[in-house]
Design a protein around this motif. Structure first.
Motif, short mmCIF file in Angstrom:
data_model
loop_
_atom_site.label_atom_id
_atom_site.label_comp_id
_atom_site.label_asym_id
_atom_site.label_seq_id
_atom_site.Cartn_x
_atom_site.Cartn_y
_atom_site.Cartn_z
N PRO A 82 0.84 -1.21 0.00
CA PRO A 82 0.00 0.00 0.00
C PRO A 82 0.87 1.25 0.00
CG PRO A 82 0.04 -0.99 2.17
CD PRO A 82 0.76 -1.94 1.28
N GLU A 83 0.32 2.33 -0.53
CA GLU A 83 1.10 3.55 -0.61
C GLU A 83 1.31 4.20 0.74
OE1 GLU A 83 -2.32 6.93 -1.61
OE2 GLU A 83 -1.10 6.11 -3.23
N GLY A 372 -7.33 -5.22 0.51
CA GLY A 372 -6.60 -4.72 1.66
C GLY A 372 -7.01 -3.36 2.17
N ALA A 373 -8.10 -2.81 1.67
CA ALA A 373 -8.56 -1.50 2.11
C ALA A 373 -9.81 -1.63 2.95
CB ALA A 373 -8.84 -0.59 0.91
N GLY A 392 -3.17 -0.15 4.63
CA GLY A 392 -2.17 -0.69 5.55
C GLY A 392 -1.95 -2.18 5.38
N HIS A 393 -3.03 -2.93 5.13
CA HIS A 393 -2.88 -4.37 4.94
C HIS A 393 -2.19 -4.66 3.61
CE1 HIS A 393 -4.93 -6.27 8.32
NE2 HIS A 393 -5.81 -5.28 8.29
N LYS A 394 -1.39 -5.73 3.60
CA LYS A 394 -0.68 -6.15 2.39
C LYS A 394 -1.36 -7.31 1.68
CE LYS A 394 3.86 -4.60 3.96
NZ LYS A 394 5.27 -4.97 4.20
N ILE A 418 -3.25 -7.72 12.45
CA ILE A 418 -4.46 -7.07 12.94
C ILE A 418 -4.14 -5.58 13.00
CG2 ILE A 418 -6.07 -6.86 14.87
CD1 ILE A 418 -5.17 -9.77 15.61
N GLN A 419 -4.96 -4.75 12.35
CA GLN A 419 -4.68 -3.33 12.30
C GLN A 419 -5.82 -2.54 12.93
OE1 GLN A 419 -3.10 -1.82 8.65
NE2 GLN A 419 -1.72 -3.55 8.38
#
Length: 425
Positions: A82-83, A372-373, A392-394, A418-419
């Protein structure tokens, strides 16, 4: 033989609402996820620059592999870069994809379960790992806290349900009544009772001492999903056999069966998910793998409506706790927001990627993507204003929960992480 349970005075009132005419839904195209910074990357590019020097004395030794390389080779998961990372906290401990999350109703504890056959207990506000719950031998597919937050329940694909002490992390008891595999578990919101559904077609009810108080039979295939009615007095289950059954927890009796003979437009395909609401004990929504949605009354088994607005499997359903709205998401990436008063479509969102989970926090709709969003928007309107996108997730996000104090969205995914994301009320 199942132990008897005291009658709690269930009242089966029969009130049926009439169907309304359907409105033509609006569609919003949100299919440009690349513009939001989600770009797949070659995992080999994550390796350190430059080739390693070969050691002639160790030519036969296998090169050491990183956790990320090992995960991709064993699971086929393609990582993304992610950017940016919007998480205020990342909880690391799992070594395989994480499927399940549950919040403690009385504290800042969070329990997670994953493909590493392990559950972890976290203080999600501090970012600390509190307990590691080991003992399962297959994926921990479902997790829950007891109504008072003192116990943790975990269910695994090896067919075992375990209860743990939340304070010490010690195992309290283990139940193997669903030995062919656990599909889901839920804790009663008002008492020391646990329900679970299995791969062999039965569901069970236990007390928190591990005693099986009731076994519910009737399905001819695995019980894919289950829920309590909005008043907590009925157990509702859906199955791969295409039927929905309403059970009495006290007697174990099948009160109602809803199948393709119950109403037109019900296909008989596998039941993929269902949802109830505490705001109205006479409403149950069922999703099928062919995209059909069924509205029914669990108290009398009456089908209000069956309609196929989704074109693919309905994966997730949730009711707004404060608005007359319900939302459903499917494997094609379509989200539909429904008016619960009329049972009609209010609007549609075209996300373009499968939606594993969506949920409401008041009037806000939260949903996650396999890209991942995670997103939050005003669920009352089709207008795309003030939509929050968290990166943030890949890898794919599999599940999410929402906290109110402090206000956060917590997600888990195939990148083993876990985010925690913060939002303003």
């Amino acid at each position: 033989m199942s132990a008897p349970m005291e009658d709690d005075g269930v009242d089966y009132e029969e009130e049926v609402e009439e169907d309304e005419e359907e409105d033509v839904p609006d569609v919003i195209d949100m299919n440009d996820l690349e513009a939001q910074g989600l770009q797949p990357v070659d995992v080999d590019a994550l390796a350190p620059d430059g080739p390693e020097e070969e050691d002639d004395d160790n030519e036969d030794e296998e090169p050491e592999k990183s956790n990320e390389d090992t995960d991709e080779q064993s699971t086929g998961i393609v990582l993304m870069e992610p950017e940016r990372c919007d998480a205020i906290r990342i909880l690391k401990g799992h070594t395989s994809p994480v499927h399940s999350l549950a919040l403690n109703p009385t504290s800042s504890l969070l329990v997670s379960g994953g493909e590493d056959d392990t559950a972890y207990v976290w203080d999600w506000q501090k970012g600390d790992m509190v307990h590691t719950l080991k003992g399962h031998t297959d994926t921990v597919i479902s997790t829950a806290f007891s109504f008072d937050g003192k116990l943790i329940i975990t269910g695994s694909m090896e067919g075992c349900v375990k209860i743990w002490d939340a304070e010490s992390g010690n195992e309290v008891c283990s139940m193997t009544d669903l030995s062919d595999g656990v599909e889901w578990i839920i804790a009663h919101p008002k008492g020391p009772i646990v329900f679970g559904g299995g791969s062999a077609g039965q569901s069970c009810m236990w007390n928190t001492k591990g005693e099986c108080m009731q076994t519910f039979w009737g399905h001819a295939d695995k019980v894919t999903c289950g829920s309590l009615s909005g008043d907590g007095r009925l157990l509702v289950t859906g199955s791969s056999d295409g039927t929905v059954k309403v059970f009495s927890p006290q007697s174990g009796e099948v009160l109602h069966t809803i199948d393709k003979e119950s109403a037109k437009n019900i296909s008989g395909e596998e039941i993929s998910c269902l949802a109830t609401t505490a705001q109205n004990a006479e409403v149950l929504i069922v999703g099928l793998v062919d995209g059909t949605m069924i509205w029914l009354n669990p108290k009398n088994g009456k089908v209000y409506k069956a309609v196929q607005e989704h074109q693919n499997s309905v994966e997730t359903i949730d009711f707004s706790p404060t608005q007359p709205l319900m939302a459903s998401g499917d494997a094609d990436g379509t989200i539909i927001v429904w008016d619960t008063a009329t049972q009609n479509v209010r609007y549609k969102l075209a996300l373009g990627e499968p939606v594993p989970k969506l949920l409401w926090v008041d009037e806000k709709l939260v949903y996650v993507s396999i890209n991942g969003a995670a997103f939050m928007r005003d669920g009352r309107t089709k207008d795309d204003v003030d939509t929050i996108t968290w990166l943030g997730h890949k890898a794919a996000i599999q599940n999410a929960v929402v906290t109110r104090e402090p206000p956060c969205v917590i997600t888990c995914g195939d990148d083993n992480d876990i985010q925690v994301y913060s939002y303003a009320k």
